[in-house]
Design an enzyme around this catalytic site. Structure first.
Site, PDB file in Angstrom:
ATOM      1  N   GLY A   1      22.158 -11.987 -11.856  1.00 30.00           N
ATOM      2  CA  GLY A   1      21.295 -10.942 -12.256  1.00 30.00           C
ATOM      3  C   GLY A   1      20.052 -11.537 -11.273  1.00 30.00           C
TER       4      GLY A   1
ATOM      5  CD  GLN B   1      15.733 -14.338  -8.397  1.00 30.98           C
ATOM      6  OE1 GLN B   1      16.322 -13.555  -9.213  1.00 30.98           O
ATOM      7  NE2 GLN B   1      16.282 -15.383  -8.599  1.00 30.98           N
TER       8      GLN B   1
ATOM      9  CB  CYS C   1      17.943 -20.309 -10.848  1.00 32.06           C
ATOM     10  SG  CYS C   1      17.072 -19.053 -10.188  1.00 32.06           S
ATOM     11  CG  LEU C   2      21.719 -16.044  -7.689  1.00 31.60           C
ATOM     12  CD1 LEU C   2      20.797 -14.664  -7.045  1.00 31.60           C
ATOM     13  CD2 LEU C   2      22.555 -16.859  -7.591  1.00 31.60           C
TER      14      LEU C   2
ATOM     15  CG  HIS D   1      17.192 -16.421 -15.909  1.00 29.77           C
ATOM     16  ND1 HIS D   1      17.811 -17.958 -15.543  1.00 29.77           N
ATOM     17  CD2 HIS D   1      17.548 -16.110 -13.954  1.00 29.77           C
ATOM     18  CE1 HIS D   1      17.440 -18.572 -13.948  1.00 29.77           C
ATOM     19  NE2 HIS D   1      17.302 -17.093 -13.506  1.00 29.77           N
ATOM     20  CD  GLU D   2      17.407 -12.313 -13.628  1.00 29.73           C
ATOM     21  OE1 GLU D   2      16.996 -12.563 -11.992  1.00 29.73           O
ATOM     22  OE2 GLU D   2      18.547 -13.367 -13.226  1.00 29.73           O
TER      23      GLU D   2
ATOM     24  CG  HIS E   1      12.867 -14.700 -12.226  1.00 36.88           C
ATOM     25  ND1 HIS E   1      12.304 -16.067 -11.327  1.00 36.88           N
ATOM     26  CD2 HIS E   1      14.536 -14.675 -11.694  1.00 36.88           C
ATOM     27  CE1 HIS E   1      13.152 -17.156 -10.871  1.00 36.88           C
ATOM     28  NE2 HIS E   1      14.616 -16.442 -11.310  1.00 36.88           N
TER      29      HIS E   1
END
Length: 220
Positions: free
Chosen positions: A62, A67, A124-125, A167-168, A171
């Site tokens: 995701g 991000q 997380c990216l 999670h997304e 953000h």
């Protein structure tokens, strides 16, 4: 998205310490033209396509608009046919394992199973190479959102995909998965997080310099 643009851009992913990751994102319309910092104006369809490609390149599941430096209420996510970790390091493209692709504009998340699961490892990216168990996530959620054609949609998810959606969505609220863990966990990764913050600051300085240079050339 069969009508996705043919060209592909990989966006730089903003790192822990970048202020955009702590802002609450703003709503948008499917007809909006937006501008990812250091890129030209793009349609949301173009941005969503390139967000997915960026996510695949980073071997993620995701990616949220903050991000990539875009403080808008948009995220993309995919459901893979099996666990990503089982094929880590193999050459098989992630795209070949996608069961479902999601592009969610202005998502509204509702918990439909309040029982929490803390067993899954989460990462997380924007916080690369740090993975932790213990993040409490609802086991099932419903997400109401608008698609790229402006049509209202609803997606329900359980277990791992529900975790991805939460999670997304976080953000878009300016939250990170480390926020749910004891301070001792953050302290344990203090050196790595400090390095990320320094890299985030340097990246922002480079971006500002590039934008100022671009504006200077526009005036010439």
């Amino acid at each position: 998205m069969s009508d996705a643009p043919s060209s592909t851009t990989i966006y730089p992913i903003r790192l822990y310490g970048d202020p955009v990751l702590r802002r609450k994102a703003t709503p948008l319309r499917h007809t909006d033209t937006v501008q990812v910092p250091s890129f030209g104006p793009q349609t949301l369809r173009e941005v969503a396509h390139q967000m997915l490609e960026t996510m695949f390149e980073a071997r993620g599941v995701g990616l949220a608009a903050p991000q990539i430096g875009l403080s808008s209420r948009l995220f993309v996510a995919v459901e893979y046919e099996d666990d990503e970790n089982e094929n880590e390091g193999q050459e098989r493209p992630l795209r070949s394992r996608v069961l479902r692709e999601f592009v969610m504009l202005n998502p509204k998340l509702t918990v439909i199973n309040k029982k929490k699961d803390k067993a899954e490892t989460e990462g997380c990216l924007s916080i690369p190479d740090i993975y932790e168990e213990g993040v409490p996530r609802a086991r099932a959620v419903r997400v109401e959102y608008t698609d790229l054609d402006g049509q209202p949609q609803v997606a329900e998810a359980e277990n791992y995909l529900a975790r991805v959606f939460q999670h997304e969505y976080d953000h878009l609220e300016g939250k990170l998965f480390l926020d749910y863990l004891p301070a001792s966990v953050t302290q344990e990764h203090r050196a790595a997080l400090l390095t990320m913050q320094q890299r985030a600051k340097l990246n922002l300085e480079r971006l500002r310099a590039a934008l100022q240079e671009g504006h200077r050339h526009e005036r010439l």
